[in-house]
Design a protein around this motif. Structure first.
Motif, short mmCIF file in Angstrom:
data_model
loop_
_atom_site.label_atom_id
_atom_site.label_comp_id
_atom_site.label_asym_id
_atom_site.label_seq_id
_atom_site.Cartn_x
_atom_site.Cartn_y
_atom_site.Cartn_z
N UNK A 156 0.84 -1.20 0.00
CA UNK A 156 0.00 0.00 0.00
C UNK A 156 0.87 1.25 0.00
N UNK A 157 1.93 1.21 0.78
CA UNK A 157 2.80 2.39 0.91
C UNK A 157 3.50 2.71 -0.41
N UNK A 158 3.93 1.68 -1.13
CA UNK A 158 4.61 1.91 -2.40
C UNK A 158 5.94 2.61 -2.21
N UNK A 159 6.14 3.71 -2.94
CA UNK A 159 7.38 4.47 -2.81
C UNK A 159 7.33 5.54 -1.75
N UNK A 160 6.25 5.57 -0.98
CA UNK A 160 6.11 6.58 0.07
C UNK A 160 6.70 6.09 1.39
N UNK A 161 6.77 7.01 2.36
CA UNK A 161 7.23 6.66 3.70
C UNK A 161 6.08 6.44 4.66
N UNK A 162 4.86 6.77 4.26
CA UNK A 162 3.72 6.65 5.16
C UNK A 162 2.43 6.62 4.35
N UNK A 163 1.35 6.20 5.02
CA UNK A 163 0.02 6.28 4.43
C UNK A 163 -0.99 6.30 5.56
N UNK A 164 -2.18 6.78 5.24
CA UNK A 164 -3.24 6.87 6.25
C UNK A 164 -4.06 5.59 6.25
N UNK A 165 -4.41 5.11 7.42
CA UNK A 165 -5.22 3.90 7.53
C UNK A 165 -6.65 4.13 7.05
N UNK A 166 -7.13 5.37 7.16
CA UNK A 166 -8.50 5.68 6.73
C UNK A 166 -8.57 6.07 5.26
N UNK A 167 -7.44 6.44 4.66
CA UNK A 167 -7.38 6.78 3.23
C UNK A 167 -6.00 6.38 2.72
N UNK A 168 -5.92 5.23 2.09
CA UNK A 168 -4.62 4.68 1.70
C UNK A 168 -3.89 5.53 0.68
N UNK A 169 -4.59 6.38 -0.05
CA UNK A 169 -3.92 7.23 -1.05
C UNK A 169 -3.31 8.48 -0.42
N UNK A 170 -3.70 8.82 0.79
CA UNK A 170 -3.21 10.02 1.46
C UNK A 170 -1.87 9.72 2.15
N UNK A 171 -1.00 10.73 2.18
CA UNK A 171 0.31 10.63 2.82
C UNK A 171 0.39 11.61 3.98
N UNK A 172 1.07 11.22 5.04
CA UNK A 172 1.21 12.11 6.18
C UNK A 172 2.18 13.25 5.84
N UNK A 173 1.72 14.48 6.04
CA UNK A 173 2.50 15.68 5.74
C UNK A 173 2.36 16.68 6.89
N UNK A 174 3.30 17.60 6.95
CA UNK A 174 3.23 18.67 7.95
C UNK A 174 2.35 19.79 7.42
N UNK A 175 1.37 20.16 8.21
CA UNK A 175 0.41 21.18 7.81
C UNK A 175 0.87 22.58 8.24
N UNK A 176 0.47 23.58 7.45
CA UNK A 176 0.73 24.97 7.85
C UNK A 176 -0.13 25.35 9.04
N UNK A 177 -1.36 24.84 9.08
CA UNK A 177 -2.22 25.10 10.23
C UNK A 177 -1.86 24.11 11.33
N UNK A 178 -0.97 24.53 12.21
CA UNK A 178 -0.49 23.67 13.30
C UNK A 178 -0.96 24.27 14.62
N UNK A 179 -2.13 23.87 15.07
CA UNK A 179 -2.71 24.47 16.27
C UNK A 179 -1.89 24.15 17.51
N UNK A 180 -1.30 22.97 17.56
CA UNK A 180 -0.52 22.58 18.73
C UNK A 180 0.89 23.16 18.72
N UNK A 181 1.35 23.59 17.55
CA UNK A 181 2.68 24.18 17.47
C UNK A 181 3.80 23.16 17.63
N UNK A 182 3.54 21.88 17.34
CA UNK A 182 4.55 20.85 17.50
C UNK A 182 4.87 20.12 16.20
N UNK A 183 4.49 20.71 15.08
CA UNK A 183 4.78 20.10 13.78
C UNK A 183 4.09 18.78 13.57
N UNK A 184 2.85 18.69 13.95
CA UNK A 184 2.13 17.43 13.85
C UNK A 184 1.87 17.04 12.41
N UNK A 185 1.78 15.74 12.18
CA UNK A 185 1.56 15.21 10.83
C UNK A 185 0.10 14.85 10.65
#
Length: 360
Positions: free
Chosen positions: A75-104
């Protein structure tokens, strides 16, 4: 595996790698004595399992986990991660970081191609960085639009040797801001004697000369391949003698090296092809045309995302899967283009393509 082989006098694995076929073969070998000896497997409190049953159950557990891991890698293919609820989505760092800890968070990489303030092409990618999205974007746009743009304007995140080479081979002019463009204008950067830009270069002898008038000559040439398969060449330059240099602490940076500073020698990793393209690109973006194009990229390309996220209040995809997210993005782009056309008609700007540069 090794314990089972030793206990039952079997040899299944030859080498250091254990594969699924080895586990299945060993399990088959262990099931044979169970059937021949009529071993009954027991379960529950107060019942003692035989060593054979323990070994088979352990192998079954290993086999199920190995199947699970292989499925996840597929499922991961050439990526380093994938979402369990959406296999096509990849974990990325968002600009909207409410916690301020660089969450993925699971996300898609949306790319907009803008011309005359209209979104003319878009793609959905799974890569978290923008560098490797430029070439597939331009190829798809050229294939479906039946023409190609002469000038390609992008920000510093798209700068790479592979992108420079592709644009030149495709007959297009790159107006990409170098990654070090802003920092190179600072006093600290210009006064850093360890930077390659601040060293004197002798093109005839192919040597760099440092602040202490020492020569850095070619030590060896290294070839490296990127994830996309592009092979780049880097020339490693090494100083002839760094012993007793009064500028050593300023020239050689980095405190993580185990070798003491007194024993270290200055080296430079130089990609001549990349530096050549970067210099040509820098000269282009500093022309009057380049300044206008870069200014309009900031207004039009970034503005397209601002219109969708701020004006249309679209912050999160409501569908899953690359194809569904692509359809959703196209519908948003079409709606945004209609709004932009209406706005330009109201203001009498339908014939304009670029915003003019304001003079002081």
């Amino acid at each position: 595996m090794a314990e089972c082989e030793q206990r039952y006098d079997l040899k299944i694995v030859y080498g250091d790698t254990v594969k699924m076929k080895h586990v299945k073969k060993l399990r088959k070998k262990l099931y044979a004595p169970r059937q021949s000896e009529n071993v009954v497997f027991v379960h529950g409190i107060g019942k003692r399992k035989t060593p054979l049953q323990k070994s088979i159950e352990t192998l079954e557990g290993y086999l199920s986990r190995l199947k699970k891991y292989n499925h996840q890698i597929h499922i991961c293919g050439g990526r380093n991660s994938y979402s369990k609820t959406d296999h096509d989505a990849t974990f990325m760092r968002m600009k909207e970081d409410a916690m301020g800890n660089g969450q993925l968070k699971p996300a898609y990489n949306l790319q907009h191609g803008v011309d005359s303030e209209y979104i003319t092409w878009l793609t959905i990618g799974q890569q978290p960085t923008d560098t490797t999205t430029l070439i597939p974007f331009l190829k798809e746009a050229q294939e479906h639009l039946k023409f190609k743009y002469k000038n390609i304007t992008a920000d510093a995140r798209y700068e790479s040797e592979e992108n420079y080479v592709f644009l030149e081979a495709n007959g297009q002019h790159s107006y990409i801001k170098p990654a070090n463009y802003e920092i190179s204008k600072t006093r600290k950067y210009r006064n850093d004697i360890g930077k390659i830009e601040n060293m004197e270069y002798d093109a005839e002898s192919d040597v760099y000369i440092c602040r202490n008038a020492k020569r850095l000559t070619t030590d060896y040439v290294r070839h490296s391949k990127s994830k996309t398969g592009y092979v780049s060449e880097k020339t490693i330059y090494k100083c002839e003698d760094c012993s007793g240099c009064p500028y050593k602490a300023e020239c050689i940076k980095g405190s993580n090296c185990k070798t003491p500073l007194e024993e270290r020698t200055k080296t430079l990793h130089v990609s001549k092809t990349f530096l050549k393209y970067r210099q040509e690109d820098l000269e282009r973006i500093l022309t009057d045309e380049g300044i206008v194009l870069r200014m309009n990229r900031s207004i039009q390309a970034e503005g397209s995302f601002g219109d969708i996220k701020q004006d249309m209040h679209f912050r999160r995809y409501i569908s899953k899967g690359t194809s569904n997210v692509l359809v959703e993005s196209i519908l948003l782009a079409m709606a945004r283009n209609v709004n932009k056309l209406h706005n330009k008609i109201q203001k009498g700007r339908t014939g304009t393509h670029l915003f003019p540069l304001k003079s002081a």
